[in-house]
Design a protein around this motif. Structure first.
Motif, short mmCIF file in Angstrom:
data_model
loop_
_atom_site.label_atom_id
_atom_site.label_comp_id
_atom_site.label_asym_id
_atom_site.label_seq_id
_atom_site.Cartn_x
_atom_site.Cartn_y
_atom_site.Cartn_z
N LEU A 39 0.73 -1.18 0.16
CA LEU A 39 0.21 0.04 -0.10
C LEU A 39 0.96 1.20 -0.03
CD1 LEU A 39 -2.78 1.52 0.52
CD2 LEU A 39 -2.40 0.93 3.02
N GLY A 40 0.43 2.20 -0.98
CA GLY A 40 1.14 3.32 -0.75
C GLY A 40 0.84 4.36 -1.95
N VAL A 208 -0.57 -5.56 5.98
CA VAL A 208 -0.44 -4.63 5.30
C VAL A 208 0.91 -4.17 5.21
CG1 VAL A 208 -1.12 -2.08 5.09
CG2 VAL A 208 -2.67 -3.83 5.64
N VAL A 209 1.95 -3.80 4.04
CA VAL A 209 2.97 -3.11 3.78
C VAL A 209 2.71 -1.61 3.48
CG1 VAL A 209 5.39 -3.58 2.87
CG2 VAL A 209 3.99 -5.53 3.46
N VAL A 210 3.00 -0.71 4.38
CA VAL A 210 2.99 0.61 3.76
C VAL A 210 4.18 1.11 3.27
CG1 VAL A 210 1.93 2.87 4.40
CG2 VAL A 210 1.13 1.14 5.64
N MET A 211 4.40 1.64 1.98
CA MET A 211 5.61 2.17 1.34
C MET A 211 5.42 3.56 1.06
SD MET A 211 6.69 -1.37 -1.12
CE MET A 211 8.24 -0.35 -1.49
N GLN A 218 6.11 0.70 7.40
CA GLN A 218 5.41 -0.14 8.45
C GLN A 218 4.92 -1.55 7.91
OE1 GLN A 218 2.45 1.78 10.91
NE2 GLN A 218 2.23 0.14 12.24
N VAL A 219 4.95 -2.60 8.52
CA VAL A 219 4.42 -4.07 8.31
C VAL A 219 3.76 -4.39 9.25
CG1 VAL A 219 4.92 -6.28 7.43
CG2 VAL A 219 6.45 -4.49 6.71
N ALA A 220 2.36 -4.49 9.14
CA ALA A 220 1.50 -4.90 10.31
C ALA A 220 0.19 -5.40 9.97
CB ALA A 220 1.13 -3.73 11.18
N GLU A 232 4.85 9.36 11.24
CA GLU A 232 3.75 10.71 10.73
C GLU A 232 3.38 10.12 9.24
OE1 GLU A 232 3.86 15.27 9.65
OE2 GLU A 232 5.66 14.40 10.64
N PHE A 233 4.19 9.65 8.29
CA PHE A 233 3.60 9.28 7.02
C PHE A 233 2.55 8.15 7.05
CE2 PHE A 233 3.42 6.67 3.56
CZ PHE A 233 3.25 7.51 2.48
N VAL A 234 2.63 7.25 8.02
CA VAL A 234 1.64 6.09 8.02
C VAL A 234 0.24 6.84 8.71
CG1 VAL A 234 1.01 4.10 8.91
CG2 VAL A 234 3.30 4.39 8.04
#
Length: 328
Positions: A39-40, A208-211, A218-220, A232-234
């Motif tokens: 995701l991103g 979820v892998v936030v890029m 983050q991976v969670a 902050e980005f997430v």
């Protein structure tokens, strides 16, 4: 697939296009049988990562392992992965049946055998009755099911999906989301799904892998990413969060945990109501504060209409200490 025999692992994987780094030395482990969403925003590196896993892009550095087997430089057809493209990429001149059977034809499988297998998969995705139609005679959702059957015929360990729902209308997108989740659960193997939609990732993923800018933020689980954003980005990207400075700490507080008061109270922040948006079950109150960007509160429909807020009004904003999440 059970155990770790089909775990997918990326070790210090990078992708450079000339001087531009699209993916920057990422480490990621996707457990066998899980539904993972990359995701991103556009340009964050998620599609380049997917294409490197698929073998459609060559990794500039690092290793890609599937079930402990290094697949980094293997041809796409030899990796144990299958890709379902955003456009579905169906052959317009072939029937649905021949589209699904195409990869088996390339492997030299006899016509009767490949057609039997293709028909079985079409039945599985509720498209058996359309076997002799051409792609142009199908709806977008039907084409997607054919594309899925075509990807599954190779019996991959990992199915790779590149924004598979983006071309669908909102109603069909929600329906197909449920079907993808059901298929992944029934088939039991790994799905890796690229999306820029937070809602889609939350609905589908186990992981979820936030890029962002070629790196992993983050991976969670979806619950952890939303309730405990790492950065902050997430917090900003997932939406529904206010990012605030509190002394030396930076914190995030969900907008639905904010309380709007008409009188000053201890610890409350004074702000101005900038805009009001009705969202059905709640009303989104956009707030203006010189030191806080993207400041908002979600007020339940009942509470809002019991005492409506108007743009221009002064309010005091408070929250419970336990609702504040510290950011890295």
């Amino acid at each position: 697939m059970s155990g770790k025999q089909s775990d997918l692992e990326l070790i210090k994987v990078s992708k450079r296009y000339g001087q531009v780094s699209a993916v920057d030395a990422i480490d990621l482990r996707i457990p066998s049988g899980s539904y993972c969403c990359l995701l991103g925003p556009s340009g964050c590196g998620k599609t380049s990562t997917l294409r490197m896993i698929a073998g459609h892009e060559t990794a500039s550095d690092g290793d890609i392992l599937l079930g402990g087997r290094n697949i980094t430089v293997l041809p796409a057809a030899d990796r144990g992965t299958a890709m379902m493209f955003q456009s579905y990429a169906l052959f317009p001149h072939l029937t649905v049946l021949d589209n699904v059977a195409f990869s088996l034809k390339m492997k030299g499988v006899a016509k009767a055998d490949r057609h039997t297998r293709a028909q079985q998969l079409l039945e599985r995705v509720a498209m058996g009755q359309y076997a002799h139609r051409k792609p142009a005679e199908l709806s977008g959702g039907q084409q997607q099911r054919v594309a899925l059957a075509r990807a599954l015929i190779t019996e991959p360990k990992v199915l790779l999906l590149d924004e598979p729902l983006s071309a669908l209308d909102p109603f069909l997108r929600i329906r197909m989301r449920a079907e993808l989740k059901r298929w992944q659960s029934e088939l039991g193997f790994t799905f890796v799904h690229v999306t820029h939609s937070q809602e889609e990732a939350m609905a589908l993923a186990d992981q979820v892998v936030v890029m962002n800018a070629g790196k992993i933020e983050q991976v969670a689980t979806p619950h952890e990413v939303f309730n405990a954003p790492a950065t902050e980005f997430v917090a900003r990207f997932m939406g529904g969060h206010n990012v605030l400075d509190q002394g030396e700490d930076r914190i995030s507080v969900r907008a639905d945990r904010m309380r709007l008061l008409r009188e000053p109270a201890g610890g409350a922040i004074e702000a101005r109501v900038a805009a009001v948006e009705y969202q059905g079950t709640y009303v989104l109150v956009e707030l203006q504060h010189e030191a806080i960007s993207e400041f908002s509160a979600m007020v339940s429909e009942a509470d809002f209409y019991a005492a409506p807020w108007q743009p221009g009004e002064t309010t005091w904003v408070s929250w419970q200490a336990g609702d504040a999440h510290r950011l890295a």
